[in-house]
Design an enzyme around this catalytic site. Structure first.
Site, mmCIF file in Angstrom:
data_model
loop_
_atom_site.group_PDB
_atom_site.id
_atom_site.type_symbol
_atom_site.label_atom_id
_atom_site.label_comp_id
_atom_site.label_asym_id
_atom_site.label_seq_id
_atom_site.Cartn_x
_atom_site.Cartn_y
_atom_site.Cartn_z
ATOM 1 N N SER A 15 0.806 -1.225 0.000
ATOM 2 C CA SER A 15 0.000 0.000 0.000
ATOM 3 C C SER A 15 0.837 1.271 0.000
ATOM 4 C CB SER A 15 -0.932 0.018 1.223
ATOM 5 O OG SER A 15 -0.178 -0.077 2.426
ATOM 6 N N ASP A 177 -1.108 7.349 10.011
ATOM 7 C CA ASP A 177 -1.585 6.320 10.937
ATOM 8 C C ASP A 177 -0.446 5.471 11.503
ATOM 9 O OD1 ASP A 177 -0.790 4.918 8.719
ATOM 10 O OD2 ASP A 177 -2.746 4.049 8.282
ATOM 11 N N HIS A 180 1.206 4.480 7.024
ATOM 12 C CA HIS A 180 0.992 5.016 5.680
ATOM 13 C C HIS A 180 1.391 6.490 5.633
ATOM 14 C CE1 HIS A 180 -1.659 1.472 5.912
ATOM 15 N NE2 HIS A 180 -1.202 1.287 4.685
#
Length: 201
Positions: A15, A177, A180
């Site tokens: 991600s 977070d 990320h």
């Protein structure tokens, strides 16, 4: 790092590489891949590069293996940049499986494409440099460094850079977070990549 007209550069990972690429009309996403692409476009206006983002959220090295032929081998990149390892720690992929699979994928890539390799250390699991969470990534990053040396790849020391920054920063953040990236974290990733590859100081 010598770039030439029309070369193809693929970024593959999880991600942190993906960074919303499926919602982006250019399929590049809003993260470090875009910053690197845009920077190279500015500093090397005389050449056109094909830059592709093949990051997918949540993936481990084992997930990369399942799509490696489609997303790497068949595309025949001139340059391949790999960022993986955060989810491997979360999902308890063993260090042996991580090492063996990484070596297998790179050996196949060199054999079938001749691509030049850029391997990125992981980033971080926490912005609290004292909570011990980032130390869980040390075995994976040691493997990444060993594999980079074995395959004569460019190593991007993301983990070292991020942890050094966390020791010095005052009230700033790199993530949204703890994992990320926000825009600052993506810029740091891109700068580390560009420096390792010889495009920035």
């Amino acid at each position: 790092m010598l770039l030439q007209e029309g070369q193809k550069m693929i970024f593959i990972g999880d991600s942190i590489t993906d960074c919303g690429r499926k919602d982006d009309p250019e399929n590049i996403g809003g993260g470090y891949v875009r910053i690197v692409r845009d920077y190279l476009s500015i500093v090397r206006p005389e050449i056109s590069l094909q830059v592709e983002n093949r990051g997918i959220s949540g993936e481990t090295i084992l997930d990369l293996k399942a799509r490696w032929n489609e997303d790497v081998i068949e595309l025949k990149p001139d340059w391949l940049s790999v960022s993986i390892g955060i989810n491997d720690e979360w999902k308890n992929v063993s260090c042996d499986d991580f090492r063996d699979t990484y070596r297998e994928l790179l050996a196949e890539t060199k054999s079938k494409t001749g691509s030049s390799l850029i391997l990125m250390e992981t980033t971080i699991l926490s912005e609290d440099s004292n909570d011990g969470k980032n130390e869980r990534l040390l075995p994976y990053n040691q493997i990444i460094r060993e594999v980079a040396a074995e395959f004569e790849a460019i190593l991007v020391p993301q983990f070292q850079s991020f942890t050094a920054y966390l020791r010095e920063q005052r009230g700033k953040t790199l993530t949204v977070d703890q994992v990320h990236m926000n825009s600052t974290g993506n810029l740091l990733m891109a700068l580390n990549w560009l420096k390792a590859c010889g495009f920035a100081q």
